[in-house]
Design a protein around this motif. Structure first.
Motif, short mmCIF file in Angstrom:
data_model
loop_
_atom_site.label_atom_id
_atom_site.label_comp_id
_atom_site.label_asym_id
_atom_site.label_seq_id
_atom_site.Cartn_x
_atom_site.Cartn_y
_atom_site.Cartn_z
N LYS A 24 0.85 -1.19 0.00
CA LYS A 24 0.00 0.00 0.00
C LYS A 24 0.89 1.24 0.00
CE LYS A 24 -3.66 -2.16 2.69
NZ LYS A 24 -4.38 -2.16 3.96
N SER A 25 0.32 2.34 -0.42
CA SER A 25 1.04 3.60 -0.40
C SER A 25 1.03 4.14 1.03
CB SER A 25 0.37 4.60 -1.36
OG SER A 25 1.08 5.81 -1.35
N GLU A 26 2.15 4.02 1.71
CA GLU A 26 2.26 4.46 3.10
C GLU A 26 2.74 5.90 3.22
OE1 GLU A 26 1.13 2.62 5.47
OE2 GLU A 26 0.99 0.67 4.48
N ILE A 27 3.36 6.40 2.16
CA ILE A 27 3.87 7.77 2.14
C ILE A 27 3.12 8.53 1.06
CG2 ILE A 27 5.91 9.22 1.72
CD1 ILE A 27 7.62 6.82 2.63
N PRO A 28 2.53 9.69 1.38
CA PRO A 28 1.83 10.46 0.34
C PRO A 28 2.75 10.77 -0.84
CG PRO A 28 1.37 11.36 2.52
CD PRO A 28 2.45 10.33 2.69
N LEU A 29 2.19 10.80 -2.03
CA LEU A 29 2.96 11.00 -3.26
C LEU A 29 3.81 12.26 -3.21
CD1 LEU A 29 3.59 9.97 -6.11
CD2 LEU A 29 1.58 11.22 -6.91
N GLU A 30 3.24 13.35 -2.74
CA GLU A 30 4.00 14.61 -2.68
C GLU A 30 5.19 14.50 -1.73
OE1 GLU A 30 3.78 17.18 -4.80
OE2 GLU A 30 2.28 15.90 -5.78
N ASP A 31 5.03 13.79 -0.62
CA ASP A 31 6.15 13.58 0.30
C ASP A 31 7.22 12.71 -0.34
OD1 ASP A 31 4.84 15.10 2.21
OD2 ASP A 31 4.16 13.38 3.39
N ALA A 32 6.81 11.69 -1.07
CA ALA A 32 7.77 10.83 -1.76
C ALA A 32 8.59 11.65 -2.76
CB ALA A 32 7.05 9.68 -2.45
N LYS A 33 7.92 12.55 -3.48
CA LYS A 33 8.64 13.40 -4.45
C LYS A 33 9.61 14.33 -3.74
CE LYS A 33 4.87 14.38 -7.15
NZ LYS A 33 4.17 15.08 -8.23
N LYS A 34 9.23 14.83 -2.57
CA LYS A 34 10.15 15.69 -1.79
C LYS A 34 11.39 14.90 -1.38
CE LYS A 34 6.65 18.79 0.06
NZ LYS A 34 5.89 19.20 1.24
N PHE A 35 11.20 13.66 -0.93
CA PHE A 35 12.34 12.83 -0.57
C PHE A 35 13.26 12.62 -1.77
CE2 PHE A 35 9.36 10.66 2.66
CZ PHE A 35 9.71 11.55 3.66
N ILE A 36 12.67 12.34 -2.93
CA ILE A 36 13.45 12.14 -4.15
C ILE A 36 14.20 13.42 -4.51
CG2 ILE A 36 13.27 11.72 -6.64
CD1 ILE A 36 11.13 9.60 -5.95
N ASP A 37 13.54 14.57 -4.39
CA ASP A 37 14.22 15.85 -4.65
C ASP A 37 15.45 16.01 -3.76
OD1 ASP A 37 12.44 16.75 -6.58
OD2 ASP A 37 11.27 17.96 -5.19
N GLU A 38 15.27 15.79 -2.47
CA GLU A 38 16.38 15.95 -1.52
C GLU A 38 17.54 15.02 -1.84
OE1 GLU A 38 14.52 15.22 2.25
OE2 GLU A 38 13.33 17.06 2.15
N ILE A 39 17.21 13.78 -2.16
CA ILE A 39 18.25 12.79 -2.45
C ILE A 39 18.97 13.12 -3.75
CG2 ILE A 39 18.65 10.35 -3.04
CD1 ILE A 39 16.27 9.76 -1.01
N CYS A 40 18.22 13.42 -4.82
CA CYS A 40 18.85 13.72 -6.11
C CYS A 40 19.77 14.93 -6.02
CB CYS A 40 17.78 13.95 -7.18
SG CYS A 40 16.99 12.44 -7.75
N LEU A 41 19.33 15.97 -5.34
CA LEU A 41 20.13 17.20 -5.28
C LEU A 41 21.43 17.02 -4.51
CD1 LEU A 41 17.39 19.95 -4.94
CD2 LEU A 41 18.95 19.56 -6.86
N LYS A 42 21.55 15.95 -3.73
CA LYS A 42 22.82 15.65 -3.07
C LYS A 42 23.86 15.16 -4.07
CE LYS A 42 22.31 12.77 0.31
NZ LYS A 42 21.89 11.90 1.44
N TYR A 43 23.40 14.64 -5.21
CA TYR A 43 24.31 13.97 -6.14
C TYR A 43 24.42 14.60 -7.52
CZ TYR A 43 24.19 10.20 -2.70
OH TYR A 43 24.30 9.46 -1.55
N VAL A 44 23.36 15.26 -8.00
CA VAL A 44 23.37 15.82 -9.36
C VAL A 44 22.84 17.25 -9.34
CG1 VAL A 44 23.14 13.58 -10.53
CG2 VAL A 44 21.08 14.85 -9.91
#
Length: 112
Positions: A24-44
Motif C-alpha cells: 500500500k502507499s504508506e507515504i503520500p505521493l508529494e512527500d515521496a517526491k520531496k524525498f526524491i528531490d532531496e536525495i537527487c540534489l545531493k548527487y546531481v
C-alpha cells in the motif's frame, strides 16, 4: 546555435510508491517526491520528475497497481545513480527500483 556532437548517458529511474511490505502507499505521493528531490540534489545538479502509473506482477502472481515516480538524470554515472537509487529504495521501503540506461544526444537550443 552551438552544435553538440557528444553523446551522454540518460538514466531513467522508475520508483514505485507502494510499500514493499504492505503493498500500500504508506507515504503520500508529494512527500515521496520531496524525498526524491532531496536525495537527487545531493548527487546531481538537475533532473526531471514525472508522475506515472505502474503495474507489476509479483512472484505469487499478485497484480499490483501503484503510483510511480519517474526520475530522469543526465550527466551522472552508474555509481552515482546507484547511490541515488539505494537511498530512495531505503527511504520509500522498496524492493527495487528499475533503472533504464540510454545513450542520447542532447542540445540546449537557444534559438537562431
Amino acid at each position: 546555435m552551438v552544435e553538440n556532437n557528444e553523446f551522454s548517458t540518460k538514466y531513467v529511474l522508475y520508483v514505485g510508491t507502494n510499500d514493499k511490505d504492505t503493498y500500500k502507499s504508506e507515504i503520500p505521493l508529494e512527500d515521496a517526491k520531496k524525498f526524491i528531490d532531496e536525495i537527487c540534489l545531493k548527487y546531481v545538479d538537475g533532473y526531471t520528475v514525472q508522475d506515472a502509473n505502474g503495474c507489476w506482477t509479483d512472484e505469487k502472481k499478485n497484480i499490483t497497481k501503484e503510483n510511480t515516480i519517474v526520475c530522469t538524470l543526465l550527466d551522472a554515472d552508474d555509481k552515482t545513480v546507484h547511490k541515488i537509487a539505494d537511498e530512495i529504495r531505503l527511504k520509500l521501503n522498496q524492493n527495487s527500483i528499475m533503472i533504464e540506461t540510454n545513450k542520447v544526444k542532447t542540445e540546449f537550443y537557444e534559438g537562431k
